[in-house]
Design a protein around this motif. Structure first.
Motif, PDB file in Angstrom:
ATOM      1  N   PHE A 175      -4.761  10.135   0.295  1.00  0.00           N
ATOM      2  CA  PHE A 175      -5.009   9.505  -0.995  1.00  0.00           C
ATOM      3  C   PHE A 175      -4.206   8.225  -1.140  1.00  0.00           C
ATOM      4  O   PHE A 175      -2.993   8.193  -0.934  1.00  0.00           O
ATOM      5  CB  PHE A 175      -4.628  10.488  -2.108  1.00  0.00           C
ATOM      6  N   GLN A 176      -4.893   7.134  -1.483  1.00  0.00           N
ATOM      7  CA  GLN A 176      -4.196   5.856  -1.616  1.00  0.00           C
ATOM      8  C   GLN A 176      -3.796   5.655  -3.074  1.00  0.00           C
ATOM      9  O   GLN A 176      -4.640   5.452  -3.940  1.00  0.00           O
ATOM     10  CB  GLN A 176      -5.086   4.700  -1.139  1.00  0.00           C
ATOM     11  N   ALA A 177      -2.504   5.704  -3.317  1.00  0.00           N
ATOM     12  CA  ALA A 177      -2.011   5.592  -4.685  1.00  0.00           C
ATOM     13  C   ALA A 177      -1.783   4.145  -5.091  1.00  0.00           C
ATOM     14  O   ALA A 177      -1.892   3.801  -6.273  1.00  0.00           O
ATOM     15  CB  ALA A 177      -0.722   6.389  -4.848  1.00  0.00           C
ATOM     16  N   LEU A 178      -1.454   3.286  -4.124  1.00  0.00           N
ATOM     17  CA  LEU A 178      -1.295   1.844  -4.416  1.00  0.00           C
ATOM     18  C   LEU A 178      -2.135   1.057  -3.423  1.00  0.00           C
ATOM     19  O   LEU A 178      -2.120   1.316  -2.229  1.00  0.00           O
ATOM     20  CB  LEU A 178       0.174   1.422  -4.278  1.00  0.00           C
ATOM     21  N   LYS A 179      -2.865   0.081  -3.976  1.00  0.00           N
ATOM     22  CA  LYS A 179      -3.758  -0.708  -3.112  1.00  0.00           C
ATOM     23  C   LYS A 179      -3.416  -2.182  -3.223  1.00  0.00           C
ATOM     24  O   LYS A 179      -3.637  -2.795  -4.262  1.00  0.00           O
ATOM     25  CB  LYS A 179      -5.219  -0.493  -3.534  1.00  0.00           C
ATOM     26  N   LYS A 180      -2.833  -2.723  -2.186  1.00  0.00           N
ATOM     27  CA  LYS A 180      -2.534  -4.160  -2.105  1.00  0.00           C
ATOM     28  C   LYS A 180      -1.904  -4.684  -3.398  1.00  0.00           C
ATOM     29  O   LYS A 180      -2.436  -5.576  -4.054  1.00  0.00           O
ATOM     30  CB  LYS A 180      -3.830  -4.940  -1.824  1.00  0.00           C
ATOM     31  N   ILE A 181      -0.790  -4.104  -3.740  1.00  0.00           N
ATOM     32  CA  ILE A 181      -0.115  -4.523  -4.968  1.00  0.00           C
ATOM     33  C   ILE A 181       0.673  -5.805  -4.731  1.00  0.00           C
ATOM     34  O   ILE A 181       1.464  -5.892  -3.789  1.00  0.00           O
ATOM     35  CB  ILE A 181       0.845  -3.413  -5.446  1.00  0.00           C
ATOM     36  N   ASN A 182       0.450  -6.788  -5.570  1.00  0.00           N
ATOM     37  CA  ASN A 182       1.255  -8.009  -5.555  1.00  0.00           C
ATOM     38  C   ASN A 182       1.883  -8.184  -6.929  1.00  0.00           C
ATOM     39  O   ASN A 182       1.193  -8.184  -7.941  1.00  0.00           O
ATOM     40  CB  ASN A 182       0.383  -9.230  -5.231  1.00  0.00           C
ATOM     41  N   LEU A 183       3.204  -8.323  -6.919  1.00  0.00           N
ATOM     42  CA  LEU A 183       3.895  -8.456  -8.196  1.00  0.00           C
ATOM     43  C   LEU A 183       5.182  -9.233  -7.965  1.00  0.00           C
ATOM     44  O   LEU A 183       5.942  -8.927  -7.055  1.00  0.00           O
ATOM     45  CB  LEU A 183       4.218  -7.065  -8.766  1.00  0.00           C
ATOM     46  N   THR A 184       5.393 -10.241  -8.773  1.00  0.00           N
ATOM     47  CA  THR A 184       6.643 -10.990  -8.687  1.00  0.00           C
ATOM     48  C   THR A 184       7.320 -10.926 -10.045  1.00  0.00           C
ATOM     49  O   THR A 184       6.681 -11.160 -11.070  1.00  0.00           O
ATOM     50  CB  THR A 184       6.374 -12.459  -8.317  1.00  0.00           C
ATOM     51  N   VAL A 185       8.593 -10.571 -10.032  1.00  0.00           N
ATOM     52  CA  VAL A 185       9.343 -10.510 -11.274  1.00  0.00           C
ATOM     53  C   VAL A 185      10.536 -11.439 -11.129  1.00  0.00           C
ATOM     54  O   VAL A 185      11.282 -11.356 -10.149  1.00  0.00           O
ATOM     55  CB  VAL A 185       9.827  -9.073 -11.557  1.00  0.00           C
ATOM     56  N   LYS A 186      10.672 -12.361 -12.110  1.00  0.00           N
ATOM     57  CA  LYS A 186      11.789 -13.303 -12.033  1.00  0.00           C
ATOM     58  C   LYS A 186      13.003 -12.717 -12.723  1.00  0.00           C
ATOM     59  O   LYS A 186      12.904 -11.831 -13.565  1.00  0.00           O
ATOM     60  CB  LYS A 186      11.381 -14.619 -12.692  1.00  0.00           C
ATOM     61  N   LYS A 187      14.143 -13.260 -12.381  1.00  0.00           N
ATOM     62  CA  LYS A 187      15.390 -12.811 -12.997  1.00  0.00           C
ATOM     63  C   LYS A 187      15.287 -12.947 -14.513  1.00  0.00           C
ATOM     64  O   LYS A 187      14.870 -14.000 -15.017  1.00  0.00           O
ATOM     65  CB  LYS A 187      16.532 -13.687 -12.472  1.00  0.00           C
ATOM     66  N   GLY A 188      15.624 -11.903 -15.220  1.00  0.00           N
ATOM     67  CA  GLY A 188      15.602 -11.938 -16.672  1.00  0.00           C
ATOM     68  C   GLY A 188      14.249 -11.660 -17.290  1.00  0.00           C
ATOM     69  O   GLY A 188      14.121 -11.578 -18.509  1.00  0.00           O
ATOM     70  N   GLU A 189      13.248 -11.491 -16.471  1.00  0.00           N
ATOM     71  CA  GLU A 189      11.912 -11.253 -17.009  1.00  0.00           C
ATOM     72  C   GLU A 189      11.772  -9.798 -17.475  1.00  0.00           C
ATOM     73  O   GLU A 189      12.397  -8.901 -16.910  1.00  0.00           O
ATOM     74  CB  GLU A 189      10.864 -11.520 -15.928  1.00  0.00           C
ATOM     75  N   ARG A 190      10.933  -9.605 -18.501  1.00  0.00           N
ATOM     76  CA  ARG A 190      10.706  -8.253 -19.001  1.00  0.00           C
ATOM     77  C   ARG A 190       9.228  -7.930 -18.887  1.00  0.00           C
ATOM     78  O   ARG A 190       8.395  -8.555 -19.539  1.00  0.00           O
ATOM     79  CB  ARG A 190      11.160  -8.168 -20.457  1.00  0.00           C
ATOM     80  N   ILE A 191       8.938  -6.969 -18.026  1.00  0.00           N
ATOM     81  CA  ILE A 191       7.552  -6.634 -17.714  1.00  0.00           C
ATOM     82  C   ILE A 191       7.238  -5.250 -18.274  1.00  0.00           C
ATOM     83  O   ILE A 191       8.009  -4.310 -18.074  1.00  0.00           O
ATOM     84  CB  ILE A 191       7.336  -6.572 -16.186  1.00  0.00           C
TER      85      ILE A 191
ATOM     86  N   ASP B 270       0.853  -1.194   0.000  1.00  0.00           N
ATOM     87  CA  ASP B 270       0.000   0.000   0.000  1.00  0.00           C
ATOM     88  C   ASP B 270       0.883   1.235   0.000  1.00  0.00           C
ATOM     89  O   ASP B 270       1.954   1.238   0.598  1.00  0.00           O
ATOM     90  CB  ASP B 270      -0.857   0.074   1.282  1.00  0.00           C
ATOM     91  N   LYS B 271       0.404   2.297  -0.667  1.00  0.00           N
ATOM     92  CA  LYS B 271       1.122   3.566  -0.624  1.00  0.00           C
ATOM     93  C   LYS B 271       0.114   4.694  -0.547  1.00  0.00           C
ATOM     94  O   LYS B 271      -0.831   4.746  -1.339  1.00  0.00           O
ATOM     95  CB  LYS B 271       1.993   3.726  -1.886  1.00  0.00           C
ATOM     96  N   PHE B 272       0.296   5.536   0.433  1.00  0.00           N
ATOM     97  CA  PHE B 272      -0.595   6.687   0.609  1.00  0.00           C
ATOM     98  C   PHE B 272       0.158   7.984   0.368  1.00  0.00           C
ATOM     99  O   PHE B 272       1.311   8.115   0.772  1.00  0.00           O
ATOM    100  CB  PHE B 272      -1.140   6.721   2.048  1.00  0.00           C
ATOM    101  N   PHE B 273      -0.502   8.937  -0.292  1.00  0.00           N
ATOM    102  CA  PHE B 273      -0.030  10.328  -0.265  1.00  0.00           C
ATOM    103  C   PHE B 273      -1.049  11.098   0.563  1.00  0.00           C
ATOM    104  O   PHE B 273      -2.133  11.408   0.071  1.00  0.00           O
ATOM    105  CB  PHE B 273       0.043  10.919  -1.666  1.00  0.00           C
ATOM    106  N   GLY B 274      -0.752  11.362   1.808  1.00  0.00           N
ATOM    107  CA  GLY B 274      -1.753  11.952   2.684  1.00  0.00           C
ATOM    108  C   GLY B 274      -2.909  10.966   2.834  1.00  0.00           C
ATOM    109  O   GLY B 274      -2.700   9.822   3.212  1.00  0.00           O
TER     110      GLY B 274
END
Ligand SMILES: Nc1ncnc2c1ncn2[C@@H]1O[C@H](COP(=O)(O)OP(=O)(O)OP(=O)(O)O)[C@@H](O)[C@H]1O
Ligand SMILES: [Mg+2]
Lengths: 256, 232, 231
Positions: free
Chosen positions: A28-44, A22-26
């Motif tokens: 305001f919630q800019a990120l909500k329960k973000i889940n992300l996995t990036v493997k070595k060498g992956e291009r997202i 989660d990320k808040f600016f005051g």
């Protein structure tokens, strides 16, 4: 997926993991329960409407923004308030900004040499050689002694990419690297990025260049209102989007 | 014809006398200019240190010195400090007993407050993106301050700084009120002898205007050289 | 504070003089600034030259020098004029109050010239065009569109000019104006407490500066009301 083989083996180790971030600016919630996995060498490739939190998400990965809840792990380091050496993490993560952010008071070669000299204590000759080889890689060795303001936008962005590569990062983050460029300069930057992808760099790239996404990305992530709405390989993402919001976004972006 | 000739003679006679104070004016300008710059840097570092114990005193200092007339500051130091036995017996008395020491001290303290605000303006003017780029490369806070903030802030601050040097030069004329014989001091003597305010004071005015012009030119050239590569 | 006994009323009246000089000089300063700006913006080459001469001279010479030149110069002029009518007259001068107010207004007015000129040029021409397109007359456009926009631009530097004026008032003591510095000089002679006296003067000027700063902040807030972010 279509043109290039995925770099990562199916069970390569994850190098970036975001868990319930989660990320808040005051208020305001800019990120909500973000889940992300990036493997070595992956291009997202990350896309989504303006204000959806794309920049905020990748800026949390090298801690230019501090997340408020959840966990972020980058190359084995857990990013917390207690983290002793955030600079050590940042050395592993290169970043390219929308408006280049080259140091205006330093020549191109000095822009490239600054961080290796200061952070890695690389010798002058060695740093210069490395910088020159990277300038060749981004195809502008002849501009080495110019100042950023004397270069075109496309050239500046290629210098910025080379500058990030000087630190031998394991991961590269791109935040809309072509959206401040005149149309005729976009391709020269995308070419450099494609080269990089083919060399096996782990990349997260916020961009609306859908051609680039189709040909280079292993996965496309679509964000809206601070959430990851959909993640899929380019083939399915473009031809068979699952969510209504994705369809709407694609129809808008492909309209022009 | 005669009045004009008389005036010309007066001017020709008074200018060399006024210029006897030129050396002192220059000494005051350079000494308090350099000391004031050092003070300004210290105040700036205190303000941006992030510690309230350092930044609050610096802010109060700046507020007080910018909020009061420099003439009053000069008088507090020159007339006022002698009121205290402790100061008269301290080692500083050697400096504070002399009007020159008092003048330099007052001008230094005053210009330091103004210049630190100018420097802070430069620091705040450095684009955030550049510092982020530095951070993203793994540069430490200190390295970012030394290699990114400082060179860019200096270039941004030069025009305002040059104006402050001119202000300082103008302020040096106030030491004539504490018996110092700078150019202004000599001009007042010549005036008292001749009762010719136009000739004496206008000549001095021209000298100061020339100095102003030289300062502006010098900083202008310096800025142009330094900022060749920075787009406005 | 015993040493101040007997001096309070002198310092009070000295402060009143400071305030009086400030307001007189403020009006004159605005006047000089507007005239200077108008001249610089005019098409008349001579007016432009005079105005830039004015700003160069008064921004490049020490305030105290301007003050002395003005005070003693005007006295000479005044005396010789008076002697035409009455040869008996030995010396006449403009009172320090007026000579001083005029001199510091001229000095700060030279800075105000640049402020007003910059504010005028800083108004977005699109706004003016839009107003004209809506059918507002030249005059109404000026009053309702340009002046408020200029005011917003000029306010912060104008606040600094007011601070310069109040601080320059102290200089007028040099030609004998009985404001607080002058009082303190007298008081230090009789009491032998110069530090106390001049610190008091500093405190008086600091309070005036504070009042000006706070007022300007209020005005800025008011002038920029429409720019506040709504949530
Ligand atoms: N420093 C900040 N302070 C307050 N709000 C912010 C800040 N940075 C971002 N935001 C808000 O967070 C939200 C997400 O911003 P972000 O920059 O991540 O969007 P984005 O997806 O990158 O958009 P764009 O395509 O316009 O770059 C926006 O609503 C933005 O207004
Ligand atoms: Mg963004």
């Amino acid at each position: 997926m279509s043109n290039s083989e995925p770099n990562s083996e199916p069970n390569a180790e994850p190098i970036i993991v975001l868990k319930d971030v989660d990320k808040f600016f005051g208020d305001f919630q800019a990120l909500k329960k973000i889940n992300l996995t990036v493997k070595k060498g992956e291009r997202i490739v990350v896309c989504g409407p303006s204000g959806s939190g794309k920049s905020t998400m990748i800026r949390c990965i090298n801690r230019l923004e501090q997340h408020n809840a959840g966990q972020i792990t980058v190359a084995g380091h857990v990013l917390t308030d207690q983290i002793k050496d955030i600079d050590a993490v940042r050395r592993e993560v290169g970043m390219v900004f929308q408006n280049f952010n080259l140091f205006p008071h330093l020549s191109v070669i000095d822009n490239l040499m600054l961080a290796p000299r200061l952070v890695r204590n690389t010798g002058k000759i060695e740093a210069r050689e490395k910088a020159m080889s990277l300038l060749e890689r981004v195809r502008i060795p002849e501009q080495a002694d110019k100042y950023p303001s004397q270069l075109s936008g496309g050239q500046q962005q290629r210098v910025a990419i080379a500058r990030a590569l000087c630190m031998n990062p394991e991961i590269m983050l791109f935040d809309e690297p072509t959206s401040a460029l005149d149309p005729e300069m976009i391709s020269e930057v995308l070419e450099v990025m494609t080269d990089l992808a083919q060399d096996g760099m782990t990349m997260i790239c916020v961009t609306h260049e859908m051609g680039f996404a189709r040909s280079v990305a292993d996965e496309v992530v679509f964000m809206d209102e601070g959430e990851i709405v959909e993640r899929n390989n380019p083939e399915n993402f473009f031809n068979n989007p699952q969510h209504q919001r994705t369809k709407l976004f694609l129809s808008q972006i492909l309209a022009h | 014809m005669t009045p004009v000739l008389e005036s010309l003679t007066l001017i020709i006679e008074s200018v060399p006398q006024i210029l006897m104070g030129f050396g002192l004016t220059l000494q005051l300008l350079f000494l308090s200019g350099i000391l004031g710059l050092i003070l300004a840097i210290l105040l700036l570092l205190m303000r941006i240190s992030g510690s309230a114990y350092l930044s609050a005193p610096a802010m109060v200092y700046i507020y007080v010195f910018r909020g009061t007339p420099i003439l009053v500051q000069i008088f507090i130091i020159y007339h006022g400090l002698a009121q205290f036995e402790a100061i008269r017996e301290s080692i500083f008395w050697a400096i504070l007993r002399e009007p020159f020491g008092c003048g330099v001290l007052a001008l230094t303290l005053n210009t330091g407050a103004y210049v630190s605000e100018i420097l802070r303006g430069g620091v705040l003017g450095v684009e955030r993106g550049l510092l982020e780029a530095g951070a993203a490369l793994g540069l430490s806070k200190r390295h970012r301050f030394i290699h990114i903030t400082t060179p860019i802030a200096v270039r941004l601050a030069i025009p305002a700084y040059s104006n402050d040097v001119i202000s300082l030069m103008k302020s040096t004329a106030l030491v004539s009120t504490i018996t110092l014989l700078d150019m202004m001091g000599y001009a007042r003597i010549v005036y008292a002898e001749t009762y010719a305010p136009y000739e004496v004071f206008t000549s001095l005015m021209v000298i100061y205007l020339l100095m102003t012009w030289i300062i502006q030119r010098a900083f202008g050239l310096f800025e142009r050289r330094m900022s060749r590569h920075i787009r406005q | 504070m015993d040493v101040l006994t007997g001096w309070w009323d002198d310092f009070f009246w000295g402060s009143v003089v400071v305030v009086q000089v400030f307001f007189v000089a403020l009006i004159l300063m605005v006047l000089f600034g507007l005239i200077g700006a108008a001249a610089k913006l005019s098409d008349n080459k001579v007016a432009q030259k005079i105005a830039s001469g004015y700003t160069i001279v008064f921004r490049g010479t020490p305030e105290i020098l301007v003050l002395l030149l003005f005070y003693f110069g005007s006295a000479i002029a005044l005396t010789s004029i008076a002697q035409i009518f009455d040869p008996e007259i030995k010396y006449l001068d403009i009172p320090p109050f007026w000579a001083g107010s005029f001199a510091i207004a001229l000095i700060v007015g030279s800075y105000a010239t640049e402020t007003f000129r910059g504010a005028f040029l800083g108004v977005d021409p699109g706004q003016v065009e839009a107003a004209r397109a809506l059918g507002l007359s030249n005059f109404k456009t000026f009053i309702y569109i340009q002046v408020p926009a200029m005011w917003r631009l000029a306010l912060p530097p104008f606040g600094n000019h007011m601070l310069s004026l109040i601080k320059d008032t102290a200089l007028i003591s040099v030609i004998g104006l009985e404001e607080t510095v002058f009082i303190a000089e007298q008081a230090m002679g009789t009491t032998g407490k110069p530090f106390t006296m001049f610190i008091l003067v500093g405190a008086i000027y600091l309070s005036f500066s504070t009042i000006i700063t706070l007022s300007v902040m209020r005005m800025e807030k008011y002038a920029n009301k429409h720019l506040e972010v709504s949530r």
